[in-house]
Design an enzyme around this catalytic site. Structure first.
Site, PDB file in Angstrom:
ATOM      1  CG  HIS A 267      -1.995  -1.089   1.052  1.00  0.00           C
ATOM      2  ND1 HIS A 267      -3.290  -0.473   0.824  1.00  0.00           N
ATOM      3  CD2 HIS A 267      -1.644  -2.404   1.382  1.00  0.00           C
ATOM      4  CE1 HIS A 267      -3.933  -2.145   0.865  1.00  0.00           C
ATOM      5  NE2 HIS A 267      -3.133  -3.209   1.081  1.00  0.00           N
ATOM      6  CG  ASP A 332      -3.287  -4.384   5.117  1.00  0.00           C
ATOM      7  OD1 ASP A 332      -2.306  -3.670   4.236  1.00  0.00           O
ATOM      8  OD2 ASP A 332      -3.969  -4.713   5.270  1.00  0.00           O
ATOM      9  CD  GLU A 333      -5.768  -6.063   1.507  1.00  0.00           C
ATOM     10  OE1 GLU A 333      -6.617  -6.650   1.046  1.00  0.00           O
ATOM     11  OE2 GLU A 333      -5.582  -5.030   1.432  1.00  0.00           O
ATOM     12  CB  ILE A 334       1.988  -7.167   0.893  1.00  0.00           C
ATOM     13  CG1 ILE A 334       3.643  -7.998  -0.159  1.00  0.00           C
ATOM     14  CG2 ILE A 334       2.173  -7.697   2.122  1.00  0.00           C
ATOM     15  CD1 ILE A 334       4.711  -6.554   0.553  1.00  0.00           C
TER      16      ILE A 334
END
Length: 511
Positions: A267, A332-334
Site C-alpha cells: 500500500h 497487510d495484502e502483500i
C-alpha cells in the site's frame, strides 16, 4: 420525567475474553463481580445511557438541579474538570461557590474501579469518584446523557448510584484519511463524539496507495507529491507535524489516544511516486495512483540498504509527533518470501524507539514478535491461532461486523460489499460476540474511505453504528440486549442532532 432501570449484574472478564492468558499489552480491567453481586430488579425502567453501565442502583426521588451549583474538583482531574465545566456551560448552569447543590470530582484509592471506571452518585448533591482523571471524565459523559440537550430553568435528575467499568481497555474508531483526506477540524469533531460514548483510541490510517498524509521532514516529497491527490482524483492534502501535535493534545483532553498508521511494506504507491528508488528496479509503475485496487505496490524488499533506512527515518519522526505507546505499520495484502523478515525488522525499529508495534493480522507471519505486539483481526475467517499461541493479543475488527464503509443497509449507494454483500446494518454490528476470541485487548471499527468522499458521507457511515461498537467494547456480552439498546438510542437522538452529526436515519431507532 426520566425512566430508569436497576441494572445490577456480575460478570467475569475471563469468560468474555478480556483477560485470557497473561496480558502483557494492556492492563486487565476489573470485573463488575468485584463491585456487586445483587439481583436484577425486573420492575424498574431504563435509563437512556450508551454504553450501558455495569451497575445502576435506583434511589427514591429526583434531584432538582437549579441553574447554579458549586464545583469542587481534585487538582489532578484536569480533563474531567474541563469536561464538567463545558457541560455546565452547555446547559446554562453557572458555577457559584455559595450554591447549595454541589458537584464533587474526587480521585480515590479504589482498585476495583480500575484505570477507567467510576462511581457516580446523584442524591442531594452529585458526587463523582474514580481512581483516575479518565474515570472521572467518563462519569461526566454519563452525566451528560442524563441531562437534556436544550437549556431549561431547572433539571430533574434521577437519584441513582452508578458504578461502571469498561469490559475492554481498547475501544476504537479508525478513520482512513489516506484514500480521501479529511481535515483537522473534522477529526476534532469526531474526537468529541467518540469521547461522548467512552471510546478511547483513534486510529488514523495516514498513508496508502492514493495518498501520504503526514509531513515527514526528511522526505518532503512524501507530502508535496504523495499527498497531492486522493482516490478518484482531487487535491488530496496532508497534515503538518505541528497540526498533528495539536490534534494529539486535543485528543488527550478527551482521554483519547491517537494511534498512527503508516502502511508498509505494501500500500505504498504514494511513497513510490514520491521517491522512485523505494520500488524495485524492474517496476515501471512509478506515478501517482487514484484508483481503488489494492495489493499491487510494495517497498522493494530486495533493496534493504534503501528501504530500511527509509522505514527507520519515517517511524522516528512518527514517534516524535505521536506519544502513543503504539505505532501501526499496517502490513497487510502483500505476499513475498521476505515479508516475515520485514515485519521482524520493522518491529525491531519500533522497539528501539521504545514503542510497541501493531499490525494487521497478516503480520503474525513475523517470527520474533514480542507478546506485547498487538494484531488487528479484520478477516472473519483468518486463523490467528499461531499468534495467540505466542500470547499475542488482538484488536477485533472483523470486516463483516465492523467495516463501516459497508452499507447501513443492503444496497446503500457508495458503499462497499466485498466483505458482506448485504451491508452491515446496526443490528448486525450489535450482534457481534467477542467471546469466541481469546486474548482480546479490545474492539475497533474501521471506515475505509475509497468511496467515502465527504464529511457528510463519513458521518453517515459512522453513526449510529459506532455507538453500538462503543457498547460492545464497554459493556459485557451477557448484559447486552439489542431491543433495549435501540430504546436507549432513540432517546439520545437530540444529542446527535445537537452535535450536528449527519447520521444515517436508522429506521429501527425511529430516527
Amino acid at each position: 420525567m426520566y425512566k430508569y432501570i436497576l441494572l445490577i449484574f456480575s460478570f467475569s472478564l475471563v469468560a468474555c475474553g478480556g483477560s485470557s492468558g497473561n496480558s502483557n499489552s494492556v492492563p486487565a480491567q476489573p470485573s463488575s463481580a468485584q463491585i456487586s453481586s445483587q439481583a436484577v430488579s425486573s420492575a424498574a425502567k431504563q435509563l437512556a445511557l450508551v454504553p450501558l453501565p455495569a451497575q445502576v442502583v435506583e434511589q427514591n426521588g429526583v434531584l432538582d438541579l437549579k441553574t447554579e451549583v458549586s464545583l469542587v474538583a481534585d487538582s489532578s482531574a484536569s480533563t474531567a474538570t474541563q469536561a464538567i465545566t463545558g457541560l455546565l456551560n452547555l446547559v446554562g448552569i453557572n458555577v457559584v461557590n455559595s450554591a447549595t447543590t454541589k458537584i464533587r470530582l474526587s480521585i480515590v484509592n479504589q482498585p476495583d474501579l480500575g484505570n477507567e471506571g467510576y462511581r457516580l452518585v446523584i442524591a442531594d448533591d452529585i458526587s463523582i469518584s474514580a481512581q483516575t482523571d479518565a474515570g472521572l471524565f467518563y462519569a461526566v459523559q454519563t452525566l451528560k446523557q442524563l441531562l437534556p440537550v436544550a437549556k431549561q430553568a431547572s433539571y430533574q435528575l434521577p437519584r441513582v448510584e452508578i458504578i461502571d467499568i469498561p469490559q475492554y481497555a481498547w475501544r476504537g474508531s479508525m478513520v482512513d484519511v489516506a484514500r480521501h483526506f479529511f481535515g483537522i477540524e473534522y477529526l476534532k469533531k469526531h474526537i468529541e463524539r467518540m469521547a461522548a460514548f467512552k471510546l478511547n483510541k483513534l486510529h488514523l490510517h495516514l498513508s496508502d496507495d492514493q495518498g501520504w498524509r503526514m509531513e515527514i521532514k526528511k522526505y518532503p516529497k512524501l507530502t508535496s507529491v504523495g499527498g497531492s491527490t486522493q482516490a478518484g482524483g482531487g487535491p488530496g492534502g496532508f497534515y503538518t507535524q505541528d497540526e498533528l501535535k495539536d490534534l494529539v493534545a486535543f485528543a488527550a483532553q478527551h482521554n483519547i489516544e491517537i494511534i498512527p498508521e503508516l502502511d508498509m511494506p505494501g500500500h505504498v504507491q504514494a511513497a513510490i511516486a514520491s521517491y522512485n528508488e523505494l520500488a524495485c528496479n524492474n517496476v515501471t509503475n512509478l506515478g501517482l495512483y487514484i484508483g481503488l485496487d489494492v495489493g499491487f505496490s510494495a517497498l522493494c524488499l530486495t533493496k534493504p540498504e534503501v528501504i530500511y533506512p527509509f522505514v527507520k527515518d519515517v517511524l522516528t519522526e512518527v514517534a516524535s509527533v505521536f506519544p502513543s505507546q503504539y505505532i501501526h505499520i499496517g502490513g497487510d495484502e502483500i505476499k513475498h518470501v521476505l515479508y516475515p523478515e520485514f515485519i521482524d525488522k520493522a518491529n525491531q525499529i519500533i522497539k528501539d524507539l521504545n514503542r510497541t508495534m501493531i499490525g494487521w493480522e497478516e503480520a503474525s507471519a513475523g517470527k520474533n514478535l514480542a507478546p506485547d505486539t498487538l494484531l488487528q483481526v479484520w478477516n472473519d475467517n483468518y486463523d490467528i491461532q499461531s499468534a495467540t499461541d505466542r500470547n499475542i493479543h488482538l484488536i477485533l475488527s472483523p470486516c463483516s461486523y465492523f467495516y463501516l464503509d459497508h452499507g447501513n443497509y443492503n444496497g446503500q449507494p457508495e458503499t462497499y460489499t466485498w466483505c458482506r454483500r448485504q451491508g452491515i446494518p446496526l443490528e448486525r454490528v450489535y450482534s457481534f460476540n467477542p467471546q469466541k476470541y481469546s486474548l482480546v485487548t479490545g474492539i475497533e471499527a474501521p471506515v475505509w474511505s475509497e468511496v467515502v468522499t465527504s464529511e457528510a458521507a463519513l458521518d453517515n457511515r459512522i453513526w449510529p453504528r459506532l455507538a453500538a461498537v462503543a457498547e460492545i467494547a464497554w459493556t459485557n456480552q451477557s448484559a447486552r440486549n439489542y431491543q433495549e439498546f435501540t430504546q436507549r438510542m432513540k432517546a439520545l437522538k437530540p444529542y446527535f442532532d445537537g452535535a450536528g452529526i449527519q447520521y444515517y436515519a436508522e429506521p429501527q431507532l425511529g430516527w
